[in-house]
Design a protein around this motif. Structure first.
Motif, PDB file in Angstrom:
ATOM      1  N   THR A  40       7.836   1.716  -6.458  1.00  0.00           N
ATOM      2  CA  THR A  40       8.867   2.025  -5.317  1.00  0.00           C
ATOM      3  C   THR A  40      10.074   1.088  -5.374  1.00  0.00           C
ATOM      4  O   THR A  40      11.067   1.454  -5.197  1.00  0.00           O
TER       5      THR A  40
ATOM      6  N   ASP B 284       8.941   9.511  -5.314  1.00  0.00           N
ATOM      7  CA  ASP B 284       7.921   8.554  -5.184  1.00  0.00           C
ATOM      8  C   ASP B 284       6.607   9.288  -4.649  1.00  0.00           C
ATOM      9  O   ASP B 284       6.504   9.598  -3.443  1.00  0.00           O
ATOM     10  N   GLU B 285       5.726   9.395  -5.474  1.00  0.00           N
ATOM     11  CA  GLU B 285       4.367   9.889  -5.073  1.00  0.00           C
ATOM     12  C   GLU B 285       4.497  11.473  -4.446  1.00  0.00           C
ATOM     13  O   GLU B 285       3.898  11.712  -3.310  1.00  0.00           O
TER      14      GLU B 285
HETATM   15 MG   LIG Z   1       5.027   2.706  -4.199  1.00  0.00          MG
END
Ligand SMILES: [Mg+2]
Ligand SMILES: Nc1ncnc2c1ncn2[C@@H]1O[C@H](COP(=O)(O)OP(=O)(O)OP(=O)(O)O)[C@@H](O)[C@H]1O
Length: 196
Positions: free
Chosen positions: A43, A184-185
């Motif tokens: 991240t 991010d994810e």
């Molecule tokens: Mg992360």
């Protein structure tokens, strides 16, 4: 062509060194999966590419006019906005043009004016050039494809569950016409069919 070129990157968080003299190129057309254990710095890296974090050391070069989109599922959104309004925010400039065009036609219904007609036609050309007529269809396809459900379009952003909100944010990003997407994810809330 590299859209993003990062070199000599060194960065630590809370005393933990995440990257040391790292170099990476993100090239046009590439799909890159960033994999690592919890806390490895995935991240943080995306935030550095997005320019939200300035690294301790190193250079982040972004090719001129490259539009980077970033999916941050924790970002604040206006909870009073409807899902439909939120998704259409990226096209606000086009809806503004449409409103001006309609205004001209309303006036023309009372009194014909050639100059105004030319202006309205120019607005129409501009809308056509940006595929304005297909926005609703694109939104419908995405909302269905990601399993959000058309019925949610009228709901307030603040009334959605975390998973639903994440999907709506992803839909907005996919609509926005970026050159490069940082996700991010993004599949946390999606099943296999929706991922596809
Ligand atoms: Mg992360
Ligand atoms: N604002 C901050 N201040 C101090 N340390 C931080 C900060 N943000 C993150 N960290 C630390 O930096 C490291 C990297 O965090 P990061 O969130 O980038 O990891 P990640 O790879 O995305 O992890 P996850 O898989 O859990 O999402 C972790 O050790 C984390 O505790």
């Amino acid at each position: 062509m590299s859209l993003v070129y990062i070199h000599d990157l060194t960065h630590a968080n809370g005393g933990k060194k995440l990257y040391e003299n790292t170099e990476i190129r993100l090239n046009k057309g590439e799909h890159i999966a960033l994999i690592g254990p919890n806390g490895a710095g995935k991240t943080t890296f995306l935030n550095i590419v997005a320019g939200k974090i300035v690294p301790d050391h190193g250079v982040v070069e972004v090719h001129p006019r490259t539009k980077i989109g970033y999916l941050d599922q924790h970002q604040d959104v206006d909870g009073t906005q409807s899902v439909d309004e939120y998704l259409k925010m990226s096209f606000k400039h086009l809806y503004d043009i449409e409103a001006k065009m309609h205004k001209i036609y309303e006036k023309m219904a009372e009194e014909y004016d050639e100059d105004e007609l030319v202006k309205a036609l120019k607005y129409q050309d501009s809308l056509n050039a940006h595929d304005f007529d297909t926005i609703d269809k694109k939104i419908g396809n995405l909302v269905t494809g990601l399993g959000i459900g058309i019925d949610k379009l009228e709901m307030k952003m603040g009334d959605l569950s975390g998973g639903q909100r994440g999907k709506v944010m992803l839909a907005k990003l996919l609509l926005s016409g970026n050159d490069f997407l940082l996700l991010d994810e993004p599949t946390n809330f999606l099943d296999i069919e929706q991922v596809e």
